[in-house]
Design a protein around this motif. Structure first.
Motif, PDB file in Angstrom:
ATOM      1  N   GLN A  75       0.832  -1.190   0.000  1.00  0.00           N
ATOM      2  CA  GLN A  75       0.000   0.000   0.000  1.00  0.00           C
ATOM      3  C   GLN A  75       0.877   1.254   0.000  1.00  0.00           C
TER       4      GLN A  75
ATOM      5  N   ASN B 197      -3.546   4.773  -7.093  1.00  0.00           N
ATOM      6  CA  ASN B 197      -4.819   4.749  -6.363  1.00  0.00           C
ATOM      7  C   ASN B 197      -4.610   4.957  -4.869  1.00  0.00           C
ATOM      8  N   SER B 198      -3.597   4.342  -4.303  1.00  0.00           N
ATOM      9  CA  SER B 198      -3.363   4.506  -2.867  1.00  0.00           C
ATOM     10  C   SER B 198      -2.813   5.901  -2.551  1.00  0.00           C
TER      11      SER B 198
ATOM     12  N   LYS C   2      -3.900   8.559  -4.021  1.00  0.00           N
ATOM     13  CA  LYS C   2      -5.109   9.382  -3.982  1.00  0.00           C
ATOM     14  C   LYS C   2      -5.818   9.255  -2.636  1.00  0.00           C
ATOM     15  N   LYS C   3      -5.704   8.073  -2.019  1.00  0.00           N
ATOM     16  CA  LYS C   3      -6.312   7.868  -0.701  1.00  0.00           C
ATOM     17  C   LYS C   3      -5.471   8.508   0.405  1.00  0.00           C
ATOM     18  N   ASN C   4      -4.165   8.512   0.251  1.00  0.00           N
ATOM     19  CA  ASN C   4      -3.247   9.086   1.246  1.00  0.00           C
ATOM     20  C   ASN C   4      -2.407  10.188   0.600  1.00  0.00           C
ATOM     21  N   PRO C   5      -2.937  11.385   0.430  1.00  0.00           N
ATOM     22  CA  PRO C   5      -2.166  12.453  -0.223  1.00  0.00           C
ATOM     23  C   PRO C   5      -1.003  12.956   0.629  1.00  0.00           C
TER      24      PRO C   5
END
Length: 83
Positions: free
Chosen positions: A2, A7-8, A10-13
């Motif tokens: 992760q 994509n990850s 975008k979840k954790n900027p």
């Protein structure tokens, strides 16, 4: 893993500055290594074209600041290596 994919990120900027700093450090390290390999008088890539590369720097300024402007008129402290 992760945090590696887009994509990850975008979840954790918050990981983006980490990647930017690590990337800038890696680019800086590669640049400095290439600069040392190409500009350093201790490294010679072509022994035939430049057999004594240290003699090229004999009349050049080594110090960051010096009141002497023209080093060609002064005696160089470097030893003369002759075969």
């Amino acid at each position: 893993m992760q945090g590696i994919g887009l994509n990850s990120l975008k979840k954790n900027p918050a990981l983006i500055p980490l990647y930017v700093c690590v990337g800038a450090g890696a680019i800086g390290a590669v640049y400095y290594t290439l600069r040392l390999a190409t500009r350093n008088p201790d490294v010679t890539w072509s022994r035939k074209n430049n057999p004594e590369p240290w003699q090229h720097y004999r009349d050049k300024q080594y110090k960051f600041y010096s009141p002497i402007r023209d080093y060609s008129k002064t005696e160089s402290p470097a030893p003369k290596y002759e075969e």
